[in-house]
Every structure is written in structure tokens, then in C-alpha cells.
Design a protein around this motif. Structure first.
Motif, PDB file in Angstrom:
ATOM      1  N   GLY A   1       6.638   7.301  24.015  1.00 19.79           N
ATOM      2  CA  GLY A   1       7.338   8.283  22.623  1.00 19.79           C
ATOM      3  C   GLY A   1       6.137   8.065  21.420  1.00 19.79           C
ATOM      4  N   CYS A   2       4.959   7.855  21.860  1.00 14.73           N
ATOM      5  CA  CYS A   2       3.926   8.048  20.577  1.00 14.73           C
ATOM      6  C   CYS A   2       3.260   9.290  20.350  1.00 14.73           C
ATOM      7  N   ASP A   3       2.835   9.677  19.255  1.00 10.84           N
ATOM      8  CA  ASP A   3       2.065  10.488  18.920  1.00 10.84           C
ATOM      9  C   ASP A   3       0.466  10.344  19.180  1.00 10.84           C
ATOM     10  N   ALA A   4       0.125  10.640  20.399  1.00  8.50           N
ATOM     11  CA  ALA A   4      -1.344  10.126  20.777  1.00  8.50           C
ATOM     12  C   ALA A   4      -1.953  11.521  20.905  1.00  8.50           C
ATOM     13  N   ARG A   5      -3.446  11.384  20.074  1.00  4.58           N
ATOM     14  CA  ARG A   5      -4.202  12.513  20.031  1.00  4.58           C
ATOM     15  C   ARG A   5      -5.681  11.736  20.325  1.00  4.58           C
ATOM     16  N   LEU A   6      -6.292  12.929  21.193  1.00  2.00           N
ATOM     17  CA  LEU A   6      -7.724  12.499  21.388  1.00  2.00           C
ATOM     18  C   LEU A   6      -8.527  13.356  20.355  1.00  2.00           C
TER      19      LEU A   6
ATOM     20  N   ARG B   1       1.062  -0.952  24.816  1.00  4.11           N
ATOM     21  CA  ARG B   1       2.477  -1.675  24.866  1.00  4.11           C
ATOM     22  C   ARG B   1       2.407  -2.554  23.548  1.00  4.11           C
ATOM     23  N   ALA B   2       1.459  -3.105  23.105  1.00  2.00           N
ATOM     24  CA  ALA B   2       1.458  -4.321  22.062  1.00  2.00           C
ATOM     25  C   ALA B   2       1.834  -3.214  20.543  1.00  2.00           C
ATOM     26  N   LEU B   3       1.191  -2.178  20.545  1.00  6.53           N
ATOM     27  CA  LEU B   3       0.934  -1.293  19.412  1.00  6.53           C
ATOM     28  C   LEU B   3       2.692  -0.830  19.293  1.00  6.53           C
ATOM     29  N   HIS B   4       2.902  -0.394  20.335  1.00  4.53           N
ATOM     30  CA  HIS B   4       4.315   0.216  20.496  1.00  4.53           C
ATOM     31  C   HIS B   4       5.293  -0.766  19.978  1.00  4.53           C
ATOM     32  N   ALA B   5       5.416  -1.966  20.535  1.00  7.85           N
ATOM     33  CA  ALA B   5       6.258  -2.935  20.213  1.00  7.85           C
ATOM     34  C   ALA B   5       6.106  -3.531  18.800  1.00  7.85           C
ATOM     35  N   ALA B   6       5.028  -3.180  18.304  1.00  7.15           N
ATOM     36  CA  ALA B   6       4.812  -3.445  16.628  1.00  7.15           C
ATOM     37  C   ALA B   6       5.392  -2.451  15.634  1.00  7.15           C
ATOM     38  N   GLY B   7       5.875  -1.213  16.468  1.00  9.48           N
ATOM     39  CA  GLY B   7       6.319  -0.051  15.844  1.00  9.48           C
ATOM     40  C   GLY B   7       5.414   0.860  15.361  1.00  9.48           C
ATOM     41  N   HIS B   8       4.166   0.946  16.032  1.00 11.21           N
ATOM     42  CA  HIS B   8       3.312   2.078  15.754  1.00 11.21           C
ATOM     43  C   HIS B   8       3.539   3.036  16.567  1.00 11.21           C
ATOM     44  N   ARG B   9       3.474   4.280  16.116  1.00  9.27           N
ATOM     45  CA  ARG B   9       3.600   5.635  16.893  1.00  9.27           C
ATOM     46  C   ARG B   9       2.563   6.688  16.876  1.00  9.27           C
ATOM     47  N   ARG B  10       1.785   6.412  15.811  1.00  4.07           N
ATOM     48  CA  ARG B  10       0.592   7.279  15.816  1.00  4.07           C
ATOM     49  C   ARG B  10      -0.791   6.661  16.243  1.00  4.07           C
ATOM     50  N   ILE B  11      -1.182   7.258  17.363  1.00  3.45           N
ATOM     51  CA  ILE B  11      -2.427   6.645  17.920  1.00  3.45           C
ATOM     52  C   ILE B  11      -3.831   7.795  18.198  1.00  3.45           C
ATOM     53  N   ILE B  12      -4.671   7.431  17.659  1.00  2.00           N
ATOM     54  CA  ILE B  12      -5.890   8.371  17.827  1.00  2.00           C
ATOM     55  C   ILE B  12      -6.612   7.679  18.963  1.00  2.00           C
TER      56      ILE B  12
ATOM     57  N   ASN C   1     -12.398  10.198  27.625  1.00  2.00           N
ATOM     58  CA  ASN C   1     -13.119   9.708  28.753  1.00  2.00           C
ATOM     59  C   ASN C   1     -11.528   9.435  29.490  1.00  2.00           C
ATOM     60  N   GLU C   2     -11.765   9.086  30.977  1.00  2.00           N
ATOM     61  CA  GLU C   2     -10.502   8.722  31.570  1.00  2.00           C
ATOM     62  C   GLU C   2      -9.944   7.609  31.236  1.00  2.00           C
ATOM     63  N   LEU C   3     -10.538   6.395  30.498  1.00  3.04           N
ATOM     64  CA  LEU C   3      -9.831   5.304  29.846  1.00  3.04           C
ATOM     65  C   LEU C   3      -8.748   5.879  28.679  1.00  3.04           C
ATOM     66  N   ALA C   4      -9.528   6.632  27.924  1.00  2.00           N
ATOM     67  CA  ALA C   4      -8.815   7.243  26.661  1.00  2.00           C
ATOM     68  C   ALA C   4      -7.700   7.981  27.357  1.00  2.00           C
ATOM     69  N   ARG C   5      -8.007   9.001  28.225  1.00  8.95           N
ATOM     70  CA  ARG C   5      -6.610   9.719  28.726  1.00  8.95           C
ATOM     71  C   ARG C   5      -5.665   9.021  29.279  1.00  8.95           C
ATOM     72  N   GLU C   6      -5.986   7.924  29.971  1.00  9.70           N
ATOM     73  CA  GLU C   6      -5.034   7.321  30.772  1.00  9.70           C
ATOM     74  C   GLU C   6      -4.277   6.629  29.715  1.00  9.70           C
ATOM     75  N   ALA C   7      -4.864   5.946  28.662  1.00 10.12           N
ATOM     76  CA  ALA C   7      -4.118   5.222  27.542  1.00 10.12           C
ATOM     77  C   ALA C   7      -3.339   6.360  26.759  1.00 10.12           C
ATOM     78  N   ALA C   8      -3.652   7.529  26.473  1.00 11.68           N
ATOM     79  CA  ALA C   8      -2.804   8.674  26.100  1.00 11.68           C
ATOM     80  C   ALA C   8      -1.746   8.964  26.611  1.00 11.68           C
ATOM     81  N   ARG C   9      -1.853   9.030  28.084  1.00 14.16           N
ATOM     82  CA  ARG C   9      -0.625   9.416  29.113  1.00 14.16           C
ATOM     83  C   ARG C   9       0.647   8.229  28.649  1.00 14.16           C
ATOM     84  N   GLN C  10       0.057   7.017  28.544  1.00 12.64           N
ATOM     85  CA  GLN C  10       1.016   5.828  28.623  1.00 12.64           C
ATOM     86  C   GLN C  10       1.600   5.854  27.204  1.00 12.64           C
ATOM     87  N   ALA C  11       0.692   6.250  26.156  1.00 10.22           N
ATOM     88  CA  ALA C  11       1.428   6.295  24.758  1.00 10.22           C
ATOM     89  C   ALA C  11       2.526   7.448  24.606  1.00 10.22           C
TER      90      ALA C  11
END
Length: 445
Positions: free
Chosen positions: A49-54, A19-30, A35-45
Motif C-alpha cells: 500500500g505504499c506510493d513507490a516511484r522509480l 517491510r521495516a519502513l512500512h511497519a514504521a508508518g512510511h508510505r512514500r518510497i523513491i 534496475n531489477e532490484l529496485a523494481r522488485e522492491a517497488a512491487r513489494q512496496a
């Protein structure tokens, strides 16, 4: 701009980070690893509206057009996380978010080691800019987020002194010393510039106890004496040789003065920031390299002279250089420098890149659960180190005692208070015996 952030190693911490990254204008997240922690964070990203990639984090360091990436490392094992962070050494822009683990800078102590006149104050300033608190003299159990000297209150500890002399004099071969289980920073410098700094500094009133030995000599004479002196200093090569072994320890991060000093000291700001970024990744220090770099170069230091790279090129005369080249040059090669003028005026040591990419590995064995005999026969008791305390024993095997039995023994977290307690008990016991004898004698009379 680069930035390292630490977050709680749980889903809530990662949700807050996304949420903090999105609020600061970041849209590309790797995100990595998968793992489950990364997959859950990717779903939220993606919901935001972020481009989230594993994908593997090293991909983020590759040159690419477009906005800088945000890298979220979802690895909670501190050893594996440290390896993944090191893979981002070449990242030139973006935000890295990593879980806070026991490898975080504020979860363990740091040791500082320096060659005299190699930028000691520069190293102290950097550590404190990172957020470490000066502890200086290392206690038996050092505190997290504090920096210490390996021995006493002087960071100029020669490896030969610590690993040979101290080991010979210490109980348990000094294996319980916290140095091996902690990261350390070791600052080194072109030995030619160290000599110039010594010749500019040591003879001044109050700067060194041996200053009187150099005071009546000219700069050139001081330089010649410091290079090779039969009476006091000995060979400069031998003085430097005592520090060389620090370069080879896996928990030691060698840092050259030339990389750290930046453009204000004749270096390069881009190289300085890359070095600082690599240290942040190795020590898990949140923040931006630019912020830390702005605090490092301190002309107000009591030992500051010029703080410049390559001062020897103007200060060394022909006689001094001839004497210097007459020394074995193995120490110069070990540090990554050359006194050969034909090699060109290289400003940075040849081993710098090797050290930047070398991972930090600390000892896992701390011997906390091993009873270690520290002293025998102190007021009738042996002093044993065990599980964060010192105990006064009379032959008991502490490893076999219950918690209640341990609590019945005299103990303290440091040696001095326990010695005082045992000595006081001896005095009180003597007084009680004296009173008892007097009482018995009066009854008998």
C-alpha cells in the motif's frame, strides 16, 4: 529527522528494508536506479500500500509538502552509489536506505588529520561516534572500521612532511601506503582562533615539551611569539602552510571546526547537522545526525580550553593583529578565512560549501600483487612485501612462485616478527654450524 540505513545488497535485504519502513508508518518510497532490484522492491512496496516511484534520488531533496520521503538506492557499485548518496546532501527529512558495499564505513579504515589546536579531540570524538575504533598507529595493513594517524601516533602530520620527507625515505616512493586508498577527515579552523588556543595552552606545565619557552611570558607576549618568532616557532604562516595541501586531495574530506562545534561552541546546530549528514553520506555511516551531534562537543577533553568560535575578537590586541596582518595572508585565503575586519564577523569558512559537495575519490591501486623490496641484506636475506605478508628472500621473484613455494619462505604479516624470525634463524644456524664443526673435529681426532 534524517536517517541513513545500510542493508544487504540483495533482494532479501531490500524486502526486509521495505517491510521495516512500512511497519514504521512510511508510505512514500523513491527507488533508484531503475534496475531489477529496485523494481522488485517497488512491487513489494506497492503490495503493502505504499506510493513507490522509480525516479532520480535528487528529487527527494526538493522542498515539497507532505510526509518525508524514503529513498532506496538500489545501486550496488560502490563508486556510483557514493555519487548518488552525495546527491542527497540537501535532504532535510526522511530515511535513506543504501546497500552495504566496500565503501561502507566498516569495510575500510579511516585516517584522521588535524592542525594543532583546530579541534583534534572533536574529530576523534566524531569518528568514534560514527563507530570507528581507535587504531591510532597505522600498521602495514590497517583494519577496517579503525581510524589511524597518517604517521606515528600524532594526527598533526604536515602534508609537506608526509609527501616530501617520508616519500624520500620510503621504499617504492611510499606508494603502497594505505592512505591513498582510504578516506580521510582533516579538521581545520580559523587560524586566528588557533593562535588564541595555542597561547592559552602551550605554556601550561606538561602540555608541550617546549612550554618552558613560553611560560614566563604574558598572554600578549605569547601571542606575539607564536605569530612570528625568529628562534623557535618561526612564522605562523609557514607552520600553517604545511597543512594547506591536505585540502586538495580527493580522498580527504575537509571539516571546519566552526561547522562541527555546533551552537554550544558558538556555531549553529543546523549547520552542524548538515555537515554530519554529508559525512555520513560520504563515509556510508548509518544513523541520524542528531545522535552523532549529541556526542561531539566534549568539555571534558584534556586539551579543551573554551571551544568557541571567534575567540580572537576578544583576545587579539592591536599589536598582535598588526603582526598577524604583516604575514602573507595566502594561507588564510586558502582555508577560506579573512582577518580583514571590514569583511564582517563571518563565523564560517567560505570554502565550507565547496568541501561539503566535493565527492570522495580514493586510489584503486593498492599494489597488493606487486613485490616491493623493503630492506636488503638483513641476515643474508632481502625483505619483500607481497600479498599481505613480508617475505625473507634470497633473490626469488615472488610473483612467479606457487602458493606452496611461497609458504616455504620465512614470512610474517608485520616487519618486526619477520626480522625476529630471520635473526633467530641466523643464531640457530650459527649454533648448528658450531656443533657440526666440533663433531667433525672430534671424528677427525
Amino acid at each position: 529527522m534524517l536517517e541513513l540505513r545500510l542493508t544487504a545488497s540483495d533482494p532479501a535485504g531490500f524486502r526486509d528494508s521495505v517491510r521495516a519502513l512500512h511497519a514504521a508508518g512510511h508510505r512514500r518510497i523513491i527507488l533508484w536506479p531503475d534496475n531489477e532490484l529496485a523494481r522488485e522492491a517497488a512491487r513489494q512496496a506497492k503490495e503493502l500500500g505504499c506510493d513507490a516511484r522509480l525516479e532520480v534520488p535528487a528529487a527527494a531533496a526538493a522542498p515539497e509538502r507532505g510526509p518525508p520521503p524514503c529513498v532506496l538506492l538500489a545501486e550496488t557499485d560502490p563508486v556510483r552509489l557514493s555519487r548518488q548518496l552525495l546527491e542527497l546532501t540537501d535532504l532535510r527529512d526522511g530515511v535513506v536506505v543504501a546497500p552495504r558495499t566496500r565503501h561502507a564505513f566498516d569495510a575500510r579504515p579511516l585516517f584522521l588529520i588535524s592542525i594543532p589546536k583546530a579541534g583534534t579531540h572533536l574529530l576523534y570524538t566524531l569518528a568514534e561516534a560514527f563507530g570507528y575504533v581507535p587504531g591510532i598507529v597505522c600498521p602495514e595493513w590497517p583494519r577496517p572500521r579503525h581510524w589511524y594517524c597518517v604517521e606515528y601516533s600524532n594526527s598533526h602530520t604536515r602534508a609537506t612532511d608526509f609527501f616530501i620527507d617520508t616519500v624520500r625515505r620510503s621504499p617504492f616512493g611510499n606508494r603502497h601506503h594505505p592512505f591513498g586508498a582510504s578516506p580521510a577527515l582533516f579538521i581545520y579552523r580559523n587560524p586566528l582562533d588557533i593562535l588564541v588556543s595555542e597561547a592559552n595552552y602551550y605554556h601550561r606545565d606538561g602540555n608541550a615539551i617546549f612550554g618552558g619557552y613560553l611560560r614566563s611570558r604574558s598572554f600578549e607576549e605569547r601571542l606575539l611569539t607564536l605569530i612570528d618568532d625568529p628562534w623557535l616557532f618561526g612564522s605562523f604562516r609557514d607552520r600553517m602552510a604545511g597543512f594547506i595541501a591536505w585540502l586538495e586531495f580527493s580522498n580527504v574530506i575537509p571539516v571546519s571546526f566552526e561547522e562541527l562545534v555546533g551552537a554550544r561552541g558558538g556555531g549553529d546546530d543546523a549547520i552542524q547537522r548538515r555537515l554530519i549528514w554529508s559525512l555520513q553520506l560520504k563515509l556510508h555511516v548509518p544513523g541520524t545526525p542528531e545522535t552523532f551531534a549529541a556526542q561531539v562537543f566534549d568539555t571534558e577533553s584534556a586539551t579543551f580550553n573554551a571551544g568557541l568560535i571567534g575567540a580572537h575578537r576578544e583576545k587579539f590586541g592591536a599589536a598582535a593583529m598588526t603582526r598577524f596582518l604583516g604575514l602573507p595572508q595566502d594561507f588564510m585565503r586558502a582555508l577560506g578565512y579573512s582577518a580583514d575586519a571590514s569583511s564582517g564577523p563571518a563565523r564560517f569558512p567560505s570554502r565550507a560549501e565547496e568541501f561539503i559537495r566535493r565527492p570522495v575519490r580514493v586510489d584503486e591501486a593498492t599494489f597488493q600483487d606487486t613485490p616491493i623490496l623493503m630492506e636488503t641484506g638483513f641476515h643474508g636475506r632481502d625483505i619483500v612485501r607481497y600479498r599481505g605478508r613480508f617475505y625473507g628472500t634470497r633473490g626469488e621473484d615472488l610473483a612467479t612462485l606457487t602458493g606452496f613455494q611461497l609458504s616455504m619462505l620465512p614470512s610474517a604479516t608485520e616487519l618486526a616478527p619477520l626480522r625476529h624470525k630471520l635473526a633467530r634463524a641466523t643464531v640457530l644456524g650459527g649454533r648448528l654450524r658450531h656443533l657440526l664443526i666440533r663433531a667433525l673435529r672430534s671424528i677427525g681426532a
